[in-house]
Write a protein that holds these residues in place. Structure first.
Motif, short mmCIF file in Angstrom:
data_model
loop_
_atom_site.label_atom_id
_atom_site.label_comp_id
_atom_site.label_asym_id
_atom_site.label_seq_id
_atom_site.Cartn_x
_atom_site.Cartn_y
_atom_site.Cartn_z
N ILE A 71 31.65 39.41 32.51
CA ILE A 71 31.49 40.42 33.55
C ILE A 71 32.80 41.14 33.85
O ILE A 71 32.84 42.37 33.90
N GLU A 72 33.87 40.40 34.07
CA GLU A 72 35.15 41.03 34.42
C GLU A 72 35.64 41.96 33.32
O GLU A 72 36.17 43.04 33.59
N CYS A 73 35.46 41.55 32.10
CA CYS A 73 35.87 42.39 30.98
C CYS A 73 35.05 43.68 30.94
O CYS A 73 35.59 44.76 30.72
N GLN A 74 33.75 43.57 31.19
CA GLN A 74 32.89 44.75 31.21
C GLN A 74 33.30 45.71 32.33
O GLN A 74 33.34 46.93 32.13
N VAL A 75 33.59 45.15 33.49
CA VAL A 75 34.02 45.98 34.62
C VAL A 75 35.32 46.70 34.27
O VAL A 75 35.45 47.91 34.49
N ASP A 76 36.28 45.97 33.72
CA ASP A 76 37.55 46.59 33.34
C ASP A 76 37.34 47.70 32.31
O ASP A 76 37.99 48.75 32.37
#
Length: 118
Positions: A71-76
């Protein structure tokens, strides 16, 4: 590597992250480092440092990056794509024309910058 096998069971005994799977992961990490830097190899107490450093880095800086959903990678990547669209519209138009998403180009950078792997 005998010392490694002796030290691992003494590494934070009872800590939930260091169950059998966690100890095996720590053993592989320490073995990889010893092979990477044979002049140092494995030294007593590296197990504590490696355990603390790895959990601190992964939990503190990359929480959500290396999960199944990432999730965090996708948001970034979405934030970066918006920034690239704003600052480099010609580049994004060209990538759009080619059918290439910005994340296809930038995604690997956020997961493991080449400089950190050297």
């Amino acid at each position: 590597m005998k010392q490694n096998r002796v030290d691992l069971p003494r590494t934070f005994p009872g800590h939930p992250a260091l169950d059998e799977d966690g100890r095996n992961a720590l053993r592989r990490l320490l073995t990889a480092y010893a092979r990477h830097n044979p002049s140092v190899g494995y030294c007593q107490a590296m197990n504590f440092f490696a355990g603390l450093a790895l959990t601190g880095i992964m939990d503190g800086y990359f929480d959500g990056y290396f999960s199944e959903e990432m999730i965090e990678c996708q948001v970034d990547q979405l934030v970066l794509e918006e920034l690239v669209r704003e600052k480099f519209p010609k580049l994004v138009n060209h990538l759009d024309y080619l059918g290439v998403q910005v994340a296809c180009v930038t995604g690997p950078w956020s997961l493991l910058p080449w400089e950190s792997a050297i």
